[in-house]
Design a protein around this motif. Structure first.
Motif, PDB file in Angstrom:
ATOM      1  N   TYR A  37     -46.535 -37.202   4.246  1.00 26.60           N
ATOM      2  CA  TYR A  37     -46.044 -35.833   4.148  1.00 26.60           C
ATOM      3  C   TYR A  37     -47.172 -34.963   3.612  1.00 26.60           C
ATOM      4  O   TYR A  37     -48.150 -35.473   3.088  1.00 26.60           O
ATOM      5  CB  TYR A  37     -44.840 -35.762   3.208  1.00 26.60           C
ATOM      6  CG  TYR A  37     -43.593 -36.420   3.759  1.00 26.60           C
ATOM      7  CD1 TYR A  37     -43.500 -37.802   3.857  1.00 26.60           C
ATOM      8  CD2 TYR A  37     -42.506 -35.657   4.176  1.00 26.60           C
ATOM      9  CE1 TYR A  37     -42.361 -38.410   4.368  1.00 26.60           C
ATOM     10  CE2 TYR A  37     -41.358 -36.243   4.682  1.00 26.60           C
ATOM     11  CZ  TYR A  37     -41.302 -37.626   4.779  1.00 26.60           C
ATOM     12  OH  TYR A  37     -40.164 -38.205   5.288  1.00 26.60           O
ATOM     13  N   TYR A  94     -49.258 -36.641   0.899  1.00 23.47           N
ATOM     14  CA  TYR A  94     -48.556 -37.620   0.082  1.00 23.47           C
ATOM     15  C   TYR A  94     -48.103 -38.807   0.929  1.00 23.47           C
ATOM     16  O   TYR A  94     -47.565 -38.631   2.019  1.00 23.47           O
ATOM     17  CB  TYR A  94     -47.322 -36.998  -0.565  1.00 23.47           C
ATOM     18  CG  TYR A  94     -47.611 -35.895  -1.543  1.00 23.47           C
ATOM     19  CD1 TYR A  94     -47.672 -34.572  -1.123  1.00 23.47           C
ATOM     20  CD2 TYR A  94     -47.830 -36.173  -2.886  1.00 23.47           C
ATOM     21  CE1 TYR A  94     -47.943 -33.549  -2.015  1.00 23.47           C
ATOM     22  CE2 TYR A  94     -48.100 -35.151  -3.791  1.00 23.47           C
ATOM     23  CZ  TYR A  94     -48.158 -33.851  -3.347  1.00 23.47           C
ATOM     24  OH  TYR A  94     -48.426 -32.840  -4.232  1.00 23.47           O
ATOM     25  N   CYS A  95     -48.283 -39.975   0.381  1.00 20.06           N
ATOM     26  CA  CYS A  95     -47.774 -41.193   0.993  1.00 20.06           C
ATOM     27  C   CYS A  95     -46.339 -41.405   0.519  1.00 20.06           C
ATOM     28  O   CYS A  95     -46.019 -41.147  -0.651  1.00 20.06           O
ATOM     29  CB  CYS A  95     -48.663 -42.360   0.560  1.00 20.06           C
ATOM     30  SG  CYS A  95     -48.133 -43.974   1.130  1.00 20.06           S
ATOM     31  N   ASN A  96     -45.487 -41.857   1.418  1.00 19.08           N
ATOM     32  CA  ASN A  96     -44.080 -42.111   1.100  1.00 19.08           C
ATOM     33  C   ASN A  96     -43.671 -43.502   1.554  1.00 19.08           C
ATOM     34  O   ASN A  96     -44.036 -43.936   2.648  1.00 19.08           O
ATOM     35  CB  ASN A  96     -43.195 -41.065   1.784  1.00 19.08           C
ATOM     36  CG  ASN A  96     -41.715 -41.395   1.705  1.00 19.08           C
ATOM     37  OD1 ASN A  96     -41.146 -41.930   2.650  1.00 19.08           O
ATOM     38  ND2 ASN A  96     -41.103 -41.071   0.586  1.00 19.08           N
ATOM     39  N   HIS A  98     -40.128 -45.392   2.120  1.00 17.66           N
ATOM     40  CA  HIS A  98     -38.685 -45.190   2.201  1.00 17.66           C
ATOM     41  C   HIS A  98     -38.009 -46.537   2.432  1.00 17.66           C
ATOM     42  O   HIS A  98     -38.266 -47.196   3.446  1.00 17.66           O
ATOM     43  CB  HIS A  98     -38.362 -44.232   3.355  1.00 17.66           C
ATOM     44  CG  HIS A  98     -36.898 -44.018   3.570  1.00 17.66           C
ATOM     45  ND1 HIS A  98     -36.116 -43.255   2.725  1.00 17.66           N
ATOM     46  CD2 HIS A  98     -36.069 -44.488   4.531  1.00 17.66           C
ATOM     47  CE1 HIS A  98     -34.873 -43.249   3.160  1.00 17.66           C
ATOM     48  NE2 HIS A  98     -34.814 -43.988   4.248  1.00 17.66           N
ATOM     49  N   ASP A 106     -36.817 -43.853  -2.484  1.00 14.92           N
ATOM     50  CA  ASP A 106     -38.136 -43.442  -2.008  1.00 14.92           C
ATOM     51  C   ASP A 106     -39.143 -43.510  -3.144  1.00 14.92           C
ATOM     52  O   ASP A 106     -38.826 -43.192  -4.290  1.00 14.92           O
ATOM     53  CB  ASP A 106     -38.102 -41.997  -1.487  1.00 14.92           C
ATOM     54  CG  ASP A 106     -37.395 -41.871  -0.157  1.00 14.92           C
ATOM     55  OD1 ASP A 106     -36.161 -41.755  -0.155  1.00 14.92           O
ATOM     56  OD2 ASP A 106     -38.083 -41.929   0.872  1.00 14.92           O
ATOM     57  N   TYR A 107     -40.343 -43.866  -2.787  1.00 14.03           N
ATOM     58  CA  TYR A 107     -41.469 -43.808  -3.707  1.00 14.03           C
ATOM     59  C   TYR A 107     -42.534 -42.908  -3.109  1.00 14.03           C
ATOM     60  O   TYR A 107     -42.692 -42.847  -1.872  1.00 14.03           O
ATOM     61  CB  TYR A 107     -42.043 -45.197  -3.972  1.00 14.03           C
ATOM     62  CG  TYR A 107     -41.091 -46.124  -4.692  1.00 14.03           C
ATOM     63  CD1 TYR A 107     -40.432 -47.138  -3.994  1.00 14.03           C
ATOM     64  CD2 TYR A 107     -40.847 -45.999  -6.052  1.00 14.03           C
ATOM     65  CE1 TYR A 107     -39.550 -47.986  -4.628  1.00 14.03           C
ATOM     66  CE2 TYR A 107     -39.968 -46.847  -6.706  1.00 14.03           C
ATOM     67  CZ  TYR A 107     -39.326 -47.834  -5.987  1.00 14.03           C
ATOM     68  OH  TYR A 107     -38.446 -48.673  -6.627  1.00 14.03           O
ATOM     69  N   TRP A 108     -43.273 -42.232  -4.015  1.00  9.03           N
ATOM     70  CA  TRP A 108     -44.304 -41.287  -3.578  1.00  9.03           C
ATOM     71  C   TRP A 108     -45.628 -41.593  -4.269  1.00  9.03           C
ATOM     72  O   TRP A 108     -45.663 -41.999  -5.438  1.00  9.03           O
ATOM     73  CB  TRP A 108     -43.892 -39.860  -3.923  1.00  9.03           C
ATOM     74  CG  TRP A 108     -42.691 -39.383  -3.164  1.00  9.03           C
ATOM     75  CD1 TRP A 108     -41.390 -39.506  -3.529  1.00  9.03           C
ATOM     76  CD2 TRP A 108     -42.696 -38.726  -1.895  1.00  9.03           C
ATOM     77  NE1 TRP A 108     -40.577 -38.952  -2.565  1.00  9.03           N
ATOM     78  CE2 TRP A 108     -41.354 -38.471  -1.551  1.00  9.03           C
ATOM     79  CE3 TRP A 108     -43.706 -38.321  -1.012  1.00  9.03           C
ATOM     80  CZ2 TRP A 108     -40.984 -37.823  -0.361  1.00  9.03           C
ATOM     81  CZ3 TRP A 108     -43.341 -37.681   0.161  1.00  9.03           C
ATOM     82  CH2 TRP A 108     -42.000 -37.435   0.483  1.00  9.03           C
TER      83      TRP A 108
END
Length: 118
Positions: A37, A94-96, A98, A106-108
């Motif tokens: 994202y 940003y890396c996501n 899911h 979710d982690y970011w």
């Protein structure tokens, strides 16, 4: 402890290329659909590219044909190859991760700055 560590951002001229990497730890990589994202100043975070639980890949219309998401399961790493970069691609990326097992999990990552400018 879950960590998503992005790298590869920087300053690039219009028309140039960058490859972002996101190394994941603390998760079972295959249990997550990975994505990228971005958020530009004054704008909402938006999807760039993401794998789905069903194995498809979604791209924002603005990056189709220019960006490619890929992953290396052995390294628990997801990549974003960005070609033909434009000034409007300037943002924090940003890396996501899911979860495809746990609903709404979710982690970011912390984000990496991409600046496209001459």
């Amino acid at each position: 402890q879950v960590q998503l560590v992005e790298s590869g951002g920087g300053l690039v001229q219009p028309g140039g290329s960058l490859r972002l990497s996101c190394a994941a730890s603390g998760i079972i990589f295959s249990s997550y659909a990975m994505g990228w994202y971005r958020q530009a100043p004054g704008k909402q975070r938006e999807l760039v590219a993401a794998n789905t639980a069903g194995g498809r890949t979604n791209y924002a219309s603005s990056v189709k044909g220019r960006f490619t998401i890929s992953k290396d399961n052995a390294k628990s790493t997801v990549y974003l190859q960005m070609n033909s970069l434009k000034a409007e691609d300037t943002a924090v990326y940003y890396c996501n991760a899911h979860s495809i097992i746990v609903k709404d999990l979710d982690y970011w990552g912390q984000g990496t700055q991409v600046t496209v400018s001459s």
